[in-house]
Enzyme design. Structure first.
Site, PDB file in Angstrom:
ATOM      1  N   GLY A   1       0.909  -1.126  -0.041  1.00  0.00           N
ATOM      2  CA  GLY A   1      -0.050   0.107  -0.019  1.00  0.00           C
ATOM      3  C   GLY A   1       0.978   1.363  -0.039  1.00  0.00           C
ATOM      4  O   GLY A   1       0.606   2.463   0.615  1.00  0.00           O
TER       5      GLY A   1
ATOM      6  N   VAL B   1      -2.242  -8.189  -2.198  1.00  0.00           N
ATOM      7  CA  VAL B   1      -2.186  -8.898  -0.762  1.00  0.00           C
ATOM      8  C   VAL B   1      -3.175  -9.846  -0.582  1.00  0.00           C
ATOM      9  O   VAL B   1      -3.048 -10.655   0.128  1.00  0.00           O
ATOM     10  CB  VAL B   1      -2.267  -7.887   0.227  1.00  0.00           C
TER      11      VAL B   1
ATOM     12  N   ASN C   1       1.043  -2.362   5.460  1.00  0.00           N
ATOM     13  CA  ASN C   1       0.483  -0.782   5.325  1.00  0.00           C
ATOM     14  C   ASN C   1      -0.804  -1.130   4.503  1.00  0.00           C
ATOM     15  O   ASN C   1      -2.081  -0.155   4.730  1.00  0.00           O
ATOM     16  CB  ASN C   1       1.158   0.049   4.777  1.00  0.00           C
TER      17      ASN C   1
ATOM     18  N   SER D   1      -4.956   0.369  13.764  1.00  0.00           N
ATOM     19  CA  SER D   1      -5.591   1.551  13.722  1.00  0.00           C
ATOM     20  C   SER D   1      -6.002   1.628  15.063  1.00  0.00           C
ATOM     21  O   SER D   1      -6.328   0.854  15.693  1.00  0.00           O
ATOM     22  CB  SER D   1      -6.772   1.533  12.724  1.00  0.00           C
TER      23      SER D   1
ATOM     24  N   TYR E   1     -14.265  -3.074  10.015  1.00  0.00           N
ATOM     25  CA  TYR E   1     -12.694  -2.334   9.846  1.00  0.00           C
ATOM     26  C   TYR E   1     -12.183  -2.475  11.032  1.00  0.00           C
ATOM     27  O   TYR E   1     -10.993  -2.885  11.515  1.00  0.00           O
ATOM     28  CB  TYR E   1     -13.026  -0.992   9.441  1.00  0.00           C
TER      29      TYR E   1
ATOM     30  N   LYS F   1      -8.700  -4.328  12.263  1.00  0.00           N
ATOM     31  CA  LYS F   1      -7.622  -4.060  12.727  1.00  0.00           C
ATOM     32  C   LYS F   1      -7.141  -4.456  14.030  1.00  0.00           C
ATOM     33  O   LYS F   1      -5.903  -4.658  14.456  1.00  0.00           O
ATOM     34  CB  LYS F   1      -7.551  -2.382  12.775  1.00  0.00           C
TER      35      LYS F   1
END
Length: 248
Positions: free
Chosen positions: A13, A61, A87, A139, A152, A156
């Site tokens: 990324g 990925v 990342n 995050s 999300y 993380k």
């Protein structure tokens, strides 16, 4: 100042946002940088602007075979990989009740499984050479949760837990594994938040003790630190870079 001369770093990324800043800071510290991104053209453009020795590579990925090909290409050009920065990630801001299974699967596959797949692809060589740094980008949403980012946040949180588990397994192998958790950062995604609701964006900035949104250049130095010799006795740790928003 941390120096990484003679070491090869692979950053997923890496074409833009936080990833591009990480690539630049690693290059400025002397590392050879493999800028890897699904956007191959963007990766090459980012690499061309870096000091020192760098190149752009295409990577998906989510595809272990494609990842293996990219890792092999990096090794042929730069030698063995000393530093891996996972990342690459995606996010969609919406209420969980409005989200779809397609979105959930994409988030889990890119954010979490992508980190697992790329880590596995570089690990054997690191173990064999008894030298390696894996830095995963989590995050603060994975530490405390975030409204509109339930799945999300879960991905993380999974990265944080995976990093700790892998760090324990690698602790006697010369390989460290740590996580950097950005708080609200000025990226394309956050710009979408501002476009949707400037009031929400402003409230977010006010909630940060330092009273400003972070920048990619605020995040990258933490990655360089974990990649360097000064962090050789640090593993399994999670570092928030969030202006004090999250104090865990």
């Amino acid at each position: 100042m941390t120096r990484l001369d003679g070491r090869t770093a692979l950053v997923t990324g890496g074409a833009g946002g936080i990833g591009a800043a990480i690539c630049r800071h690693l290059a400025e510290a002397g590392a050879r940088v493999a800028v890897c991104d699904l956007d191959h053209v963007g990766a090459e453009e980012t690499a061309s602007a870096l000091p020192g020795t760098s190149a752009g590579f295409a990577i998906d990925v989510t595809d272990s075979s494609a990842v293996a090909r990219t890792v092999d290409a990096v090794r042929r050009q730069f030698g063995e990989i000393d530093i891996l920065v996972n990342n690459a990630g995606i996010d969609t801001i919406e209420k969980f009740a409005d989200s779809t299974e397609e979105t959930w699967r994409a988030l889990v596959t890119v954010n979490y499984l992508g980190t697992v797949i790329v880590s596995r692809a570089v690990l054997d060589s690191m173990i064999e050479r008894r030298r390696g740094r894996i830095i995963n980008i989590g995050s603060d949403a994975g530490r405390v949760g975030s409204s509109g980012e339930a799945v999300y946040s879960g991905t993380k949180g999974a990265i944080i837990a995976f990093s700790k588990g892998l760090a324990r397994e690698m602790a006697t192998k010369g390989v460290t594994v740590n996580t950097v958790c950005p708080g609200p950062t000025d990226t394309a995604l956050l710009k979408k938040v501002a476009a949707a609701s400037q009031g929400l964006y402003d409230a977010l900035a006010r909630a940060i003790p330092m009273k400003r949104i972070g920048t990619p250049d605020d995040i990258a130095p933490a990655v360089v630190f974990f990649a360097g010799d000064g962090a050789s006795y640090i593993t399994g740790q999670t570092l928030s870079v969030s202006g004090g928003l999250t104090m865990v």
